[in-house]
Design a protein around this motif. Structure first.
Motif, PDB file in Angstrom:
ATOM      1  N   GLN A  40       0.821  -1.206   0.000  1.00 31.24           N
ATOM      2  CA  GLN A  40       0.000   0.000   0.000  1.00 31.24           C
ATOM      3  C   GLN A  40       0.858   1.261   0.000  1.00 31.24           C
ATOM      4  OE1 GLN A  40      -3.653  -0.163   2.597  1.00 31.24           O
ATOM      5  NE2 GLN A  40      -2.573  -1.966   3.369  1.00 31.24           N
ATOM      6  N   LEU A  41       1.918   1.259   0.795  1.00 34.22           N
ATOM      7  CA  LEU A  41       2.801   2.425   0.825  1.00 34.22           C
ATOM      8  C   LEU A  41       3.441   2.661  -0.537  1.00 34.22           C
ATOM      9  CD1 LEU A  41       4.526   1.801   4.271  1.00 34.22           C
ATOM     10  CD2 LEU A  41       3.171   3.820   3.687  1.00 34.22           C
ATOM     11  N   ASP A  42       3.911   1.605  -1.178  1.00 31.68           N
ATOM     12  CA  ASP A  42       4.523   1.745  -2.497  1.00 31.68           C
ATOM     13  C   ASP A  42       3.537   2.329  -3.499  1.00 31.68           C
ATOM     14  OD1 ASP A  42       6.990   0.756  -1.729  1.00 31.68           O
ATOM     15  OD2 ASP A  42       6.539  -1.312  -2.312  1.00 31.68           O
ATOM     16  N   TYR A  43       2.302   1.846  -3.455  1.00 33.21           N
ATOM     17  CA  TYR A  43       1.295   2.327  -4.402  1.00 33.21           C
ATOM     18  C   TYR A  43       0.998   3.805  -4.163  1.00 33.21           C
ATOM     19  CZ  TYR A  43      -3.085   2.888  -6.903  1.00 33.21           C
ATOM     20  OH  TYR A  43      -4.067   3.344  -7.746  1.00 33.21           O
ATOM     21  N   VAL A  44       0.735   4.162  -2.918  1.00 31.99           N
ATOM     22  CA  VAL A  44       0.362   5.538  -2.609  1.00 31.99           C
ATOM     23  C   VAL A  44       1.493   6.503  -2.932  1.00 31.99           C
ATOM     24  CG1 VAL A  44      -0.180   7.121  -0.712  1.00 31.99           C
ATOM     25  CG2 VAL A  44      -1.347   4.918  -0.871  1.00 31.99           C
ATOM     26  N   TYR A  45       2.712   6.163  -2.542  1.00 31.77           N
ATOM     27  CA  TYR A  45       3.828   7.082  -2.765  1.00 31.77           C
ATOM     28  C   TYR A  45       4.195   7.181  -4.242  1.00 31.77           C
ATOM     29  CZ  TYR A  45       4.782   8.067   2.121  1.00 31.77           C
ATOM     30  OH  TYR A  45       4.691   8.535   3.411  1.00 31.77           O
ATOM     31  N   GLU A  46       4.042   6.104  -4.980  1.00 31.13           N
ATOM     32  CA  GLU A  46       4.369   6.138  -6.407  1.00 31.13           C
ATOM     33  C   GLU A  46       3.287   6.829  -7.221  1.00 31.13           C
ATOM     34  OE1 GLU A  46       5.039   3.063 -10.176  1.00 31.13           O
ATOM     35  OE2 GLU A  46       5.086   2.303  -8.121  1.00 31.13           O
ATOM     36  N   LYS A  47       2.022   6.526  -6.938  1.00 30.73           N
ATOM     37  CA  LYS A  47       0.930   7.024  -7.765  1.00 30.73           C
ATOM     38  C   LYS A  47       0.397   8.381  -7.308  1.00 30.73           C
ATOM     39  CE  LYS A  47       0.711   3.210 -10.234  1.00 30.73           C
ATOM     40  NZ  LYS A  47       1.108   3.198 -11.672  1.00 30.73           N
ATOM     41  N   GLU A  48       0.446   8.643  -5.997  1.00 32.45           N
ATOM     42  CA  GLU A  48      -0.226   9.822  -5.462  1.00 32.45           C
ATOM     43  C   GLU A  48       0.717  10.803  -4.775  1.00 32.45           C
ATOM     44  OE1 GLU A  48      -3.266   8.320  -2.846  1.00 32.45           O
ATOM     45  OE2 GLU A  48      -3.725   6.683  -4.226  1.00 32.45           O
ATOM     46  N   GLY A  49       1.919  10.374  -4.462  1.00 30.75           N
ATOM     47  CA  GLY A  49       2.839  11.218  -3.722  1.00 30.75           C
ATOM     48  C   GLY A  49       2.691  11.021  -2.224  1.00 30.75           C
ATOM     49  N   GLN A 501      -6.225   7.902  -9.240  1.00 27.90           N
ATOM     50  CA  GLN A 501      -6.124   6.673 -10.012  1.00 27.90           C
ATOM     51  C   GLN A 501      -7.402   5.841  -9.927  1.00 27.90           C
ATOM     52  OE1 GLN A 501      -3.538   7.812  -8.023  1.00 27.90           O
ATOM     53  NE2 GLN A 501      -2.668   8.614  -9.922  1.00 27.90           N
ATOM     54  N   ASN A 502      -8.387   6.325  -9.197  1.00 26.77           N
ATOM     55  CA  ASN A 502      -9.594   5.545  -8.936  1.00 26.77           C
ATOM     56  C   ASN A 502     -10.794   6.323  -9.457  1.00 26.77           C
ATOM     57  OD1 ASN A 502     -10.671   3.204  -7.950  1.00 26.77           O
ATOM     58  ND2 ASN A 502      -9.896   3.502  -5.877  1.00 26.77           N
ATOM     59  N   GLU A 503     -11.599   5.744 -10.334  1.00 23.09           N
ATOM     60  CA  GLU A 503     -12.801   6.399 -10.808  1.00 23.09           C
ATOM     61  C   GLU A 503     -13.731   6.685  -9.624  1.00 23.09           C
ATOM     62  OE1 GLU A 503     -13.528   7.503 -13.689  1.00 23.09           O
ATOM     63  OE2 GLU A 503     -11.861   6.679 -14.846  1.00 23.09           O
ATOM     64  N   TRP A 504     -14.376   7.859  -9.683  1.00 21.89           N
ATOM     65  CA  TRP A 504     -15.246   8.229  -8.561  1.00 21.89           C
ATOM     66  C   TRP A 504     -16.547   7.435  -8.567  1.00 21.89           C
ATOM     67  CZ3 TRP A 504     -20.150  10.227  -9.206  1.00 21.89           C
ATOM     68  CH2 TRP A 504     -20.504  10.638 -10.495  1.00 21.89           C
ATOM     69  N   TYR A 505     -16.871   6.817  -9.671  1.00 25.83           N
ATOM     70  CA  TYR A 505     -18.160   6.089  -9.746  1.00 25.83           C
ATOM     71  C   TYR A 505     -17.897   4.722 -10.348  1.00 25.83           C
ATOM     72  CZ  TYR A 505     -22.943   4.902 -10.980  1.00 25.83           C
ATOM     73  OH  TYR A 505     -24.153   4.276 -11.095  1.00 25.83           O
ATOM     74  N   PRO A 506     -18.484   3.643  -9.805  1.00 22.57           N
ATOM     75  CA  PRO A 506     -19.446   3.626  -8.707  1.00 22.57           C
ATOM     76  C   PRO A 506     -18.717   3.611  -7.366  1.00 22.57           C
ATOM     77  CG  PRO A 506     -19.219   1.431  -9.614  1.00 22.57           C
ATOM     78  CD  PRO A 506     -18.347   2.337 -10.441  1.00 22.57           C
TER      79      PRO A 506
END
Length: 506
Positions: A40-49, A501-506
């Motif tokens: 989770q840390l790798d994903y968040v820091y790579e994709k979102e900062g 990186q995540n669609e708001w719907y649904p």
């Protein structure tokens, strides 16, 4: 969910923490837990900062870490059971092959007096295996009591390093000198840093205490300066016995006093520091020769000498307190600051003089006097009124000190303290508002009358004022404060799965 027994620190661990300023401990999570956490840390820091202060709501599993019996037990041991987590949280990444610079963290600016007593602590958590070559955090043992950096940048022979398996963490006194070490692997190293605060003075030991008497380390495994009286005073305060050295039994005049006096003139600063340390242990109301030697040592250029002299003078009763008060009033800043720490351990002998000093026209004198009053075990109404008056001082530095002190002051609040803090939430200086909110959080149910001002502070320009206001409302605990807080939290709710990186719907 099953409640596991807290793993409290034992006497030996507490003695080590008080003297060295840190402990390296380890949680007992399975490897699978840290594998998921790292993904989770790798994903968040790579994709979102870096999520900064939103680290915890973004990665909710981290709360499991801070609810663990090992971490909760360690924090309860040093901060008491009513500690709170600060709103500042940060995940540090280190991939630098060059070590970081030694530093102390700031509370919010570097102008405040740092507490020798244990009001703050920090957890540095390592979610991956962190061998030395991955660059763990390093700390300089014993330096939590030193404003100055008294060691060289590359003097790492006695550096404590938080290396170990996944789940290793450093419990540190907030004010210890620390740095990141060289990461020689080319891989990322995470360190998750969270701050915690004590909300009330100790009334009894909150660790696994089997012997309430302070036992000083007989020998240190590292060449750090000893501060035996300071350590003893902090142990007693954390054990609920008060932080007052003025009634300590005198060691009396001693055959070695002449030798210690000679050592105070030594060119080696460490020799002078130990001589002052030993003289402090012999100090008492009737030790006139020792008192004069300590008064001279208070002028030393080396901070550990001054600190040992200041705490030694605190053990000299009224005559020692008078010398310390004069140093706060007339001394150069390094001497005055050291003397103020001594006055925090001078008990009732210091109170009246410190109240007088709050009327000084010198900003530093007032700042130091207010700080020392807030660290005394118990003060009277006159002290409280003096501090309340300082919340309207022209100096922002003094107003910051005053509102912080009102949160620590051990005196019954007849409503005037809460009213002053509530008014300070509207101060033009954001650091004053920062400390006012935190002090109201410490007051808990006593701060009920400040609910309207706390509600307004939920929209403050400072994220930390908002966080302190929310914490204060939680700790007030009435239906009104709970409903206000719930409405605020629902309106500002962080959705951890709504990301770019995540669609708001649904």
């Amino acid at each position: 969910m099953e409640q596991k027994t807290l793993q409290l620190l034992d006497d030996e661990q507490m003695q080590s923490f008080i003297s060295k300023g840190f402990l390296i401990l380890k949680t007992d999570f399975k490897n699978e837990f840290h594998t998921r956490l790292l993904e989770q840390l790798d994903y968040v820091y790579e994709k979102e900062g870096n999520p900064g202060n939103n680290l915890l709501p973004r990665i909710r599993e981290l709360q499991v870490v801070f609810d663990s019996p090992v971490i909760k037990g360690a924090l309860t041991s040093v901060l008491g059971p009513n500690y709170i987590m600060h709103t500042h949280r940060y995940g540090h990444l280190n991939s630098n092959p060059v070590p970081g610079g030694w530093h102390k963290d700031s509370y919010w600016g570097y102008q405040r007096m740092r507490n020798h007593k244990q009001w703050w602590a920090m957890i540095m958590y390592f979610p991956q295996d962190t061998p030395l070559e991955l660059g763990p955090t390093g700390v300089m043992p014993g330096t939590q009591y030193h404003e100055s950096r008294i060691f060289e940048q590359d003097d790492n022979d006695w550096e404590g390093k938080a290396n170990g398996g996944a789940g290793t963490f450093a419990l540190i006194h907030y004010d210890i000198w620390h740095r990141s070490n060289s990461n020689l692997t080319g891989k990322q190293r995470y360190m998750l840093k969270f701050e915690f605060m004590r909300t009330d003075a100790a009334t009894e030991p909150t660790w696994n205490c089997t012997d309430p008497q302070w036992q000083a380390p007989s020998a240190l495994d590292i060449p750090m300066d000893r501060h035996d009286l300071l350590w003893e005073n902090n142990w007693n305060w954390m054990a609920g016995k008060g932080g007052d050295l003025s009634g300590r039994q005198s060691g009396g005049e001693h055959a070695d006093v002449a030798e210690f006096a000679k050592q105070l003139q030594n060119e080696d600063a460490h020799v002078r520091a130990e001589a002052a340390n030993q003289l402090g242990l012999l100090a008492g109301p009737d030790a006139g020769q020792i008192r004069q030697l300590l008064a001279d040592a208070l002028q030393d250029s080396y901070e550990p000498v001054r600190l040992n002299a200041a705490y030694g003078l605190a053990a000299c009763g009224s005559a020692g307190a008078e010398l310390l008060l004069n140093a706060v009033k007339d001394g150069e800043k390094p001497v005055a600051v050291s003397a103020a720490y001594g006055l925090t351990a001078s008990g009732a002998y210091a109170e009246e003089g410190l109240i007088r000093l709050t009327k000084s026209d010198k900003e530093l004198t007032v700042h130091l006097a207010a700080f020392a009053l807030g660290e005394l075990d118990a003060v009277g109404e006159a002290a409280a009124q003096a501090i309340i008056g300082l919340t309207k001082h022209a100096s922002a530095i003094i107003r910051r000190t005053a509102v912080e002190v009102l949160g620590n002051l051990q005196v019954t609040d007849n409503g005037a303290i809460t009213a002053a803090l509530a008014e300070a939430l509207a101060d033009e200086d954001h650091q004053v508002r920062f400390w006012a909110g935190l002090s109201l959080a410490k007051k808990g149910p006593q701060a009920e009358s400040a609910i309207p001002e706390l509600v307004h502070a939920l929209d403050d320009d400072s994220r930390y004022v908002r966080g302190h206001a929310a914490e204060a409302l939680r700790r007030i605990g009435t239906n009104e404060s709970n409903n206000v807080l719930l409405d605020y939290l629902l309106a500002t709710r962080w959705c951890p799965i709504s990301t770019p990186q995540n669609e708001w719907y649904p």
